[in-house]
Design a protein around this motif. Structure first.
Motif, short mmCIF file in Angstrom:
data_model
loop_
_atom_site.label_atom_id
_atom_site.label_comp_id
_atom_site.label_asym_id
_atom_site.label_seq_id
_atom_site.Cartn_x
_atom_site.Cartn_y
_atom_site.Cartn_z
N HIS A 329 0.85 -1.17 0.00
CA HIS A 329 0.00 0.00 0.00
C HIS A 329 0.90 1.24 0.00
CE1 HIS A 329 -2.75 -3.13 1.26
NE2 HIS A 329 -3.76 -2.32 1.00
N VAL A 330 0.44 2.30 -0.65
CA VAL A 330 1.24 3.52 -0.78
C VAL A 330 0.55 4.63 0.00
CG1 VAL A 330 2.19 5.23 -2.35
CG2 VAL A 330 2.07 2.83 -3.05
N ILE A 331 1.26 5.19 0.97
CA ILE A 331 0.79 6.36 1.70
C ILE A 331 1.64 7.54 1.25
CG2 ILE A 331 0.46 7.45 3.95
CD1 ILE A 331 0.75 3.69 3.76
N GLU A 332 1.03 8.49 0.56
CA GLU A 332 1.79 9.63 0.01
C GLU A 332 1.48 10.89 0.81
OE1 GLU A 332 2.87 11.72 -4.25
OE2 GLU A 332 0.96 10.66 -4.07
N VAL A 333 2.52 11.48 1.39
CA VAL A 333 2.39 12.73 2.13
C VAL A 333 2.81 13.87 1.20
CG1 VAL A 333 3.11 14.03 4.18
CG2 VAL A 333 2.91 11.53 4.29
N ILE A 334 1.99 14.94 1.14
CA ILE A 334 2.16 15.99 0.13
C ILE A 334 2.23 17.35 0.81
CG2 ILE A 334 1.22 16.98 -1.98
CD1 ILE A 334 -0.63 14.34 -1.93
N ASN A 335 3.17 18.18 0.39
CA ASN A 335 3.29 19.55 0.89
C ASN A 335 2.66 20.50 -0.13
OD1 ASN A 335 3.93 22.01 1.98
ND2 ASN A 335 6.15 21.77 1.84
N ARG A 336 1.50 21.03 0.20
CA ARG A 336 0.80 21.95 -0.69
C ARG A 336 1.15 23.42 -0.40
NH1 ARG A 336 -0.88 19.17 -5.03
NH2 ARG A 336 -2.41 17.54 -4.55
N GLY A 337 1.99 23.66 0.58
CA GLY A 337 2.30 25.03 0.98
C GLY A 337 3.45 25.65 0.21
N ASN A 338 3.83 26.84 0.63
CA ASN A 338 4.90 27.60 -0.03
C ASN A 338 6.20 27.61 0.78
OD1 ASN A 338 3.22 28.42 -2.23
ND2 ASN A 338 2.29 29.97 -0.88
N SER A 339 6.23 26.82 1.84
CA SER A 339 7.44 26.75 2.66
C SER A 339 7.71 25.31 3.04
CB SER A 339 7.29 27.62 3.92
OG SER A 339 6.20 27.16 4.71
N THR A 340 8.93 25.04 3.50
CA THR A 340 9.30 23.70 3.91
C THR A 340 8.48 23.26 5.13
OG1 THR A 340 11.54 23.98 3.04
CG2 THR A 340 11.20 22.25 4.68
N GLN A 341 8.01 22.02 5.12
CA GLN A 341 7.19 21.50 6.20
C GLN A 341 7.86 20.25 6.79
OE1 GLN A 341 3.84 22.62 7.23
NE2 GLN A 341 4.56 24.43 6.14
N THR A 342 7.93 20.17 8.11
CA THR A 342 8.40 18.97 8.79
C THR A 342 7.20 18.27 9.41
OG1 THR A 342 8.80 20.19 10.83
CG2 THR A 342 10.64 20.00 9.30
N TYR A 343 7.35 16.97 9.64
CA TYR A 343 6.22 16.21 10.15
C TYR A 343 6.70 14.87 10.72
CZ TYR A 343 6.99 13.55 5.88
OH TYR A 343 7.55 12.78 4.89
N ASN A 344 5.83 14.25 11.49
CA ASN A 344 5.96 12.85 11.89
C ASN A 344 4.77 12.09 11.30
OD1 ASN A 344 8.16 13.57 13.38
ND2 ASN A 344 7.14 13.44 15.37
N VAL A 345 5.01 10.90 10.82
CA VAL A 345 3.92 10.08 10.32
C VAL A 345 3.93 8.75 11.06
CG1 VAL A 345 5.33 9.26 8.37
CG2 VAL A 345 2.84 9.06 8.28
N ILE A 346 2.79 8.35 11.56
CA ILE A 346 2.67 7.14 12.39
C ILE A 346 1.86 6.11 11.61
CG2 ILE A 346 1.79 6.23 14.57
CD1 ILE A 346 1.97 9.16 15.62
N PHE A 347 2.39 4.88 11.54
CA PHE A 347 1.72 3.78 10.87
C PHE A 347 1.43 2.67 11.85
CE2 PHE A 347 4.83 5.70 7.98
CZ PHE A 347 4.05 6.08 6.91
N GLY A 348 0.30 2.00 11.65
CA GLY A 348 -0.02 0.85 12.47
C GLY A 348 -0.79 -0.17 11.65
N ILE A 349 -0.50 -1.45 11.87
CA ILE A 349 -1.20 -2.55 11.20
C ILE A 349 -1.68 -3.54 12.25
CG2 ILE A 349 -1.00 -4.53 9.66
CD1 ILE A 349 -1.05 -2.07 8.07
#
Length: 350
Positions: A329-349
């Motif tokens: 499965h593909v989880i795609e995180v996208i930055n739609r803004g005009n500046s650099t964005q940092t993030y955490n992404v949590i996955f669980g199965i």
């Protein structure tokens, strides 16, 4: 005999009005999900005419009523494959077998396909550039027969072996459990995805096609035929990234031994996206949460066959749901803004 001749001459003149119209526009009639009729408000001026199209099947009953502000306004009904300039199935200016009163049509259909209702003004009123505002009431009564009858040009049960999804703007197409916008959602088909054609029916004024995805295991369901074109038996190509000009990178998600989840940290430039590949099986539950430092991050999830499991969702919303396919499965995180964005992404199965 004289009366019949005069009727034929008058009818021919009425038909010619629509055929000679200076401006003809076409509009598709679509019933609200789960309903069998619609009311359309319209207006024409001078030689304008409007051709309303809707799908119906042989054995069903079509009812049409026109209420115009200008009494020189009428409509013709055309069978599938015909239109202005051809012989009409009925002219609502003249009472007859399927016209119980002026501007009322009520008839049982003998052909399955797309019918046309052509609204126009008589030439005398059109020449004076008069305007007519009107309400058009349309309904289709009767359940679909067990199988298609009177199929015009094999447009429903024939056609290509495969369709391809062709949506405006590259969006997804809902695959439903029945030929109705009110039927349950099975999955979403990606733009450009090829599916197998299992036959079409007319419902809610439009063509619905039963299709099957090419993945194994796959899905079967009903999709609106407006968004299907002839396709091939080739499996769909991987979905196009939504990341835009910033580019896309891919990362495999791996859980530590003995665990059922992982948390990763990332950073995206404006317009950039990152795809996370996560192997999982049909029937398992997937959990995804994107914790971002701003409002401009969104994410989407694709099934292994390239179809949408989840269309784009903002990072403020988490996802939890049961999977329908086995594989990456593909989880795609996208930055739609005009500046650099940092993030955490949590996955669980589970």
């Amino acid at each position: 005999m004289l009366r019949e001749t005069l009727w034929a001459m008058t009818a021919a003149a009425a038909f010619a009005v629509a055929a000679d119209a200076q401006e003809m526009r076409t509009e598709a009639i679509r019933f609200a999900p789960g309903t069998s009729g619609a009311t359309i408000a319209g207006s024409i001026t001078g030689y304008e005419s409007v051709q309303y199209t809707l799908g119906a099947e042989a054995g069903q009953r079509l009812k049409v009523r026109l209420e115009p502000s200008n009494l020189a306004t009428y409509f013709n009904v055309y069978a599938p494959g015909s239109g202005p300039g051809d012989q009409a199935l009925a002219n609502a200016q003249f009472m007859g077998e399927m016209v119980p009163d002026i501007n009322i049509f009520d008839g049982t259909l003998s052909t399955s396909g797309e019918y046309m209702i052509d609204v126009y003004m008589m030439r005398s009123a059109a020449r004076r550039n008069e305007t007519s505002n009107y309400a058009l009431y349309v309904s289709i009564e009767g359940d679909l027969p067990a199988q298609v009858e009177g199929d015009y040009a094999d447009g429903l049960q024939g056609g290509p072996d495969y369709f391809q999804v062709a949506t405006s703007g590259g969006g997804t197409l809902n695959l439903r459990s029945g030929p109705s916008g009110a039927a349950g959602l099975v999955t979403r088909l990606a733009n450009g995805q090829n599916v197998r054609n299992l036959g079409c029916r007319m419902a809610e004024g439009r063509r619905w096609c039963r299709v099957a995805t090419l993945a194994d295991p796959g899905f079967e369901g009903w999709a609106a035929g407006d968004f299907l074109i002839e396709g091939t038996g080739m499996a769909s190509t991987p979905p196009t990234s939504a990341g835009g000009v910033g580019g896309t990178s891919t990362e495999r998600v791996r859980f530590a031994a003995g665990t059922s989840g992982a948390e990763l940290t990332g950073s995206l430039l404006p317009g950039e996206s990152r795809r996370y590949l996560l192997g999982a099986s049909n029937g398992q539950d997937l959990y995804v949460r994107v914790a971002a430092n701003g409002p401009d991050l969104s994410y989407q999830i694709f099934n292994p066959d390239g179809s949408f499991l989840l269309d784009q969702m903002t990072s403020a919303q988490e996802y939890r749901g049961q999977l329908w396919q086995s594989g990456d499965h593909v989880i795609e995180v996208i930055n739609r803004g005009n500046s650099t964005q940092t993030y955490n992404v949590i996955f669980g199965i589970d």
